[in-house]
Design a protein around this motif. Structure first.
Motif, PDB file in Angstrom:
ATOM      1  N   GLY A 134       0.800  -1.214   0.000  1.00 49.77           N
ATOM      2  CA  GLY A 134       0.000   0.000   0.000  1.00 49.77           C
ATOM      3  C   GLY A 134       0.829   1.259   0.000  1.00 49.77           C
ATOM      4  O   GLY A 134       0.296   2.352  -0.206  1.00 49.77           O
ATOM      5  N   ASP A 233      -5.118   6.796  -1.666  1.00 45.96           N
ATOM      6  CA  ASP A 233      -5.635   5.508  -2.131  1.00 45.96           C
ATOM      7  C   ASP A 233      -6.368   5.636  -3.464  1.00 45.96           C
ATOM      8  O   ASP A 233      -6.727   4.616  -4.073  1.00 45.96           O
ATOM      9  N   ARG A 236      -4.337   3.745  -6.099  1.00 48.31           N
ATOM     10  CA  ARG A 236      -3.837   2.443  -5.656  1.00 48.31           C
ATOM     11  C   ARG A 236      -3.600   1.452  -6.798  1.00 48.31           C
ATOM     12  O   ARG A 236      -2.961   0.412  -6.577  1.00 48.31           O
TER      13      ARG A 236
END
Length: 249
Positions: A134, A233, A236
């Protein structure tokens, strides 16, 4: 849509002036916890401290020259000490000079390559144990990397090298869930425009405004916008990319 980076732990190199300053402040205003470095004390650093304090976000400024291995070690150690781990690494620190290739000293070639290309290698490698699935690695390159500019062979070569580094690390670190991307600015109006001779500023603006699709120069905040996206995010599934933020030059 605003980007909320509350709680994100981010390391930024070269944060006191220009694009780096815009990036650090944008990250802090989005709620990120930041460690940023600067090479020498200056009014710009003092001003950055004040602006970061006003955001209310946790921040730590470290004096470090990223071309020096010991300084890189100390910078990353500071991030580990305060954060324990990192979610984002932003390699922004860079130098430039204008020298005819036939007269380019080896020392100047090494100075520019060490800061612009070798330093990101060292920072990423030292920070790697702090990154996990991540995480996002972002490097600030240049539109010049794929165009070439006279008198800047050393600068252009260093920025072109970052494209290869990004593509290779994308494949090597991807299985670990770590994304690696490059932001390539065009001509950005920074503090240097405030101190340069008015006639030189007018010449540069006239030339590059005519070369861009949007008909103007960019701002540090507009580069920071791309970094915010790649830190969040929302990106991502974006990796290995060079994002040109150049107004359509």
């Amino acid at each position: 849509m605003s980007i909320d980076l509350t709680g994100k732990r981010i390391l930024v190199t070269g944060g006191s002036r220009g694009i780096g300053r815009g990036i650090v402040l944008a990250l802090a205003r989005a709620g990120a916890r930041t460690v940023a470095c600067y090479r020498t004390e200056s009014p710009a650093v003092a001003g950055l401290r004040e602006e970061l304090a006003a955001t209310g976000a946790e921040h730590h400024l470290v004096q470090a020259d990223v071309s020096v291995p010991e300084d890189v070690e100390r910078l990353v150690s500071t991030a580990k000490e305060h954060f324990g781990a990192l979610d984002v690494v932003v390699n922004n620190a860079g130098v430039i000079s204008h020298v005819p290739f036939a007269e380019l000293p080896l020392e100047e070639w090494r100075r520019v390559l060490d800061t612009n290309l070798t330093a990101p290698f060292m920072v990423i490698q030292k920070a790697l144990p702090l990154l996990s699935a991540g995480s996002s690695v972002i490097t600030v390159g240049s539109r010049a990397a794929v165009i070439g500019i006279p008198l800047r062979a050393h600068y252009t070569a260093s920025k072109a090298g970052l494209i290869g580094l990004t593509r290779s690390l994308m494949k090597e670190l991807g299985p670990k869930g770590i994304r690696v991307n490059l932001v390539a600015p065009g001509v950005i109006e920074t503090e240097e425009f405030e101190t340069a001779p008015p006639e030189e500023v007018a010449r540069v603006k006239s030339r590059y405004q005519g070369l861009t699709g949007l008909g103007r120069l960019g701002t540090p905040d507009e580069i920071a916008g791309a970094v915010l996206f790649l830190s969040s995010d929302l990106s991502r599934y974006v990796t290995g990319e060079t994002i040109h933020v150049d107004g359509g030059i």
